[in-house]
Design a protein around this motif. Structure first.
Motif, PDB file in Angstrom:
ATOM      1  N   MET A   1      14.594  -3.831 -19.259  1.00 26.32           N
ATOM      2  CA  MET A   1      13.289  -4.212 -18.448  1.00 26.32           C
ATOM      3  C   MET A   1      13.462  -5.531 -17.710  1.00 26.32           C
ATOM      4  N   ASP A   2      14.139  -6.468 -18.233  1.00 25.30           N
ATOM      5  CA  ASP A   2      14.233  -7.936 -17.672  1.00 25.30           C
ATOM      6  C   ASP A   2      14.792  -7.690 -16.649  1.00 25.30           C
ATOM      7  N   ASN A   3      15.982  -6.821 -16.242  1.00 27.10           N
ATOM      8  CA  ASN A   3      16.520  -6.685 -15.113  1.00 27.10           C
ATOM      9  C   ASN A   3      15.836  -6.351 -13.939  1.00 27.10           C
ATOM     10  N   ASP A   4      14.847  -5.425 -14.334  1.00 27.00           N
ATOM     11  CA  ASP A   4      13.984  -4.980 -13.156  1.00 27.00           C
ATOM     12  C   ASP A   4      13.105  -5.907 -12.682  1.00 27.00           C
ATOM     13  N   ARG A   5      12.722  -6.621 -13.802  1.00 21.12           N
ATOM     14  CA  ARG A   5      11.615  -7.784 -13.556  1.00 21.12           C
ATOM     15  C   ARG A   5      12.377  -8.941 -12.758  1.00 21.12           C
ATOM     16  N   ASP A   6      13.471  -9.233 -13.122  1.00 22.02           N
ATOM     17  CA  ASP A   6      14.129 -10.198 -12.468  1.00 22.02           C
ATOM     18  C   ASP A   6      14.664  -9.769 -10.989  1.00 22.02           C
ATOM     19  N   ALA A   7      14.851  -8.751 -10.924  1.00 21.16           N
ATOM     20  CA  ALA A   7      15.271  -7.984  -9.441  1.00 21.16           C
ATOM     21  C   ALA A   7      14.007  -8.030  -8.599  1.00 21.16           C
ATOM     22  N   LEU A   8      12.693  -7.701  -9.158  1.00 20.66           N
ATOM     23  CA  LEU A   8      11.580  -7.878  -8.583  1.00 20.66           C
ATOM     24  C   LEU A   8      11.364  -9.452  -7.984  1.00 20.66           C
ATOM     25  N   ILE A   9      11.340 -10.288  -8.865  1.00 18.86           N
ATOM     26  CA  ILE A   9      11.171 -11.560  -8.556  1.00 18.86           C
ATOM     27  C   ILE A   9      12.027 -12.158  -7.581  1.00 18.86           C
ATOM     28  N   ALA A  10      13.425 -11.906  -7.757  1.00 21.65           N
ATOM     29  CA  ALA A  10      14.329 -12.374  -6.669  1.00 21.65           C
ATOM     30  C   ALA A  10      14.249 -11.905  -5.434  1.00 21.65           C
ATOM     31  N   GLY A  11      13.483 -10.472  -5.326  1.00 23.58           N
ATOM     32  CA  GLY A  11      13.021  -9.707  -4.240  1.00 23.58           C
ATOM     33  C   GLY A  11      12.164 -10.497  -3.340  1.00 23.58           C
ATOM     34  N   LEU A  12      11.136 -10.832  -4.131  1.00 28.18           N
ATOM     35  CA  LEU A  12      10.016 -11.607  -3.618  1.00 28.18           C
ATOM     36  C   LEU A  12      10.574 -12.938  -3.231  1.00 28.18           C
ATOM     37  N   ILE A  13      11.254 -13.547  -3.833  1.00 30.10           N
ATOM     38  CA  ILE A  13      11.753 -15.035  -3.388  1.00 30.10           C
ATOM     39  C   ILE A  13      12.358 -14.916  -2.161  1.00 30.10           C
ATOM     40  N   ALA A  14      13.294 -14.021  -2.021  1.00 27.50           N
ATOM     41  CA  ALA A  14      14.102 -13.742  -0.765  1.00 27.50           C
ATOM     42  C   ALA A  14      13.512 -13.248   0.371  1.00 27.50           C
ATOM     43  N   LEU A  15      12.470 -12.504   0.097  1.00 27.85           N
ATOM     44  CA  LEU A  15      11.350 -12.133   1.208  1.00 27.85           C
ATOM     45  C   LEU A  15      10.739 -13.390   1.711  1.00 27.85           C
ATOM     46  N   ALA A  16      10.031 -14.231   0.839  1.00 25.98           N
ATOM     47  CA  ALA A  16       9.458 -15.403   0.942  1.00 25.98           C
ATOM     48  C   ALA A  16      10.289 -16.254   1.982  1.00 25.98           C
ATOM     49  N   GLY A  17      11.631 -16.222   1.407  1.00 21.74           N
ATOM     50  CA  GLY A  17      12.324 -17.435   2.041  1.00 21.74           C
ATOM     51  C   GLY A  17      12.615 -16.858   3.585  1.00 21.74           C
ATOM     52  N   LEU A  18      12.836 -15.627   3.584  1.00 22.67           N
ATOM     53  CA  LEU A  18      13.434 -15.264   4.984  1.00 22.67           C
ATOM     54  C   LEU A  18      11.881 -15.112   5.912  1.00 22.67           C
ATOM     55  N   LEU A  19      11.028 -14.943   5.606  1.00 20.83           N
ATOM     56  CA  LEU A  19       9.654 -14.957   6.570  1.00 20.83           C
ATOM     57  C   LEU A  19       9.569 -16.421   6.787  1.00 20.83           C
ATOM     58  N   LYS A  20       9.869 -17.498   5.786  1.00 17.98           N
ATOM     59  CA  LYS A  20       9.556 -18.823   6.364  1.00 17.98           C
ATOM     60  C   LYS A  20      10.564 -19.450   7.171  1.00 17.98           C
ATOM     61  N   ALA A  21      11.859 -18.953   7.085  1.00 14.25           N
ATOM     62  CA  ALA A  21      12.982 -19.293   7.814  1.00 14.25           C
ATOM     63  C   ALA A  21      12.737 -18.792   9.276  1.00 14.25           C
ATOM     64  N   HIS A  22      12.089 -17.624   9.161  1.00 11.64           N
ATOM     65  CA  HIS A  22      11.969 -16.756  10.696  1.00 11.64           C
ATOM     66  C   HIS A  22      10.599 -16.471  10.960  1.00 11.64           C
ATOM     67  N   PRO A  23       9.777 -17.362  11.424  1.00 10.68           N
ATOM     68  CA  PRO A  23       8.367 -17.252  11.690  1.00 10.68           C
ATOM     69  C   PRO A  23       8.089 -16.103  12.756  1.00 10.68           C
ATOM     70  N   GLU A  24       9.178 -15.686  13.568  1.00 10.91           N
ATOM     71  CA  GLU A  24       9.103 -14.946  14.649  1.00 10.91           C
ATOM     72  C   GLU A  24       8.997 -13.350  14.092  1.00 10.91           C
ATOM     73  N   VAL A  25       9.358 -13.407  12.644  1.00 13.32           N
ATOM     74  CA  VAL A  25       9.079 -12.078  12.058  1.00 13.32           C
ATOM     75  C   VAL A  25       7.909 -11.591  11.791  1.00 13.32           C
TER      76      VAL A  25
END
Length: 110
Positions: A1-25
């Motif tokens: 279950m920790d892998n699913d949790r870690d994957a969710l957290i990593a995905g949220l962080i990656a999405l936040a990073g993408l949105l921060k780096a690309h304000p045109e999205v």
């Protein structure tokens, strides 16, 4: 279950990073809600799980959902919300009863 949790957290962080780096999205102005649920079981055990999470979050139980058989706690981070909800036995039974009619009505499109 920790892998699913870690994957969710990593995905949220990656999405936040993408949105921060690309304000045109474009992003939605609607709230983002992450929902989690305890396993179905006796109401008192499910409520205890929600109470435990509420204590961890420093949040209250939302009384607005109680009449619908949902025992909910939540915390907001601006437009991002985390909810932990127990759907109590009576609400599950009501839903199952309504859902049992799902394929009984056929609409004649002729």
């Amino acid at each position: 279950m920790d892998n699913d949790r870690d994957a969710l957290i990593a995905g949220l962080i990656a999405l936040a990073g993408l949105l921060k780096a690309h304000p045109e999205v474009p992003v939605s102005l609607a709230p983002v809600i992450i929902r989690a649920f305890p396993p179905n079981g006796p109401d008192h055990l499910m409520r205890a799980e929600v109470d435990k999470v509420a204590a961890l979050l420093g949040a209250e139980i939302n009384p607005d959902h109680l009449p619908h058989g949902h025992y909910v706690t939540a915390i907001d981070f601006g437009p991002v919300r985390y909810e932990f909800t127990a759907i109590l036995a009576a609400a599950r039974a009501r839903h199952a009863a309504v859902d049992s009619y799902r394929d009984c009505i056929k609409i004649d499109n002729a």
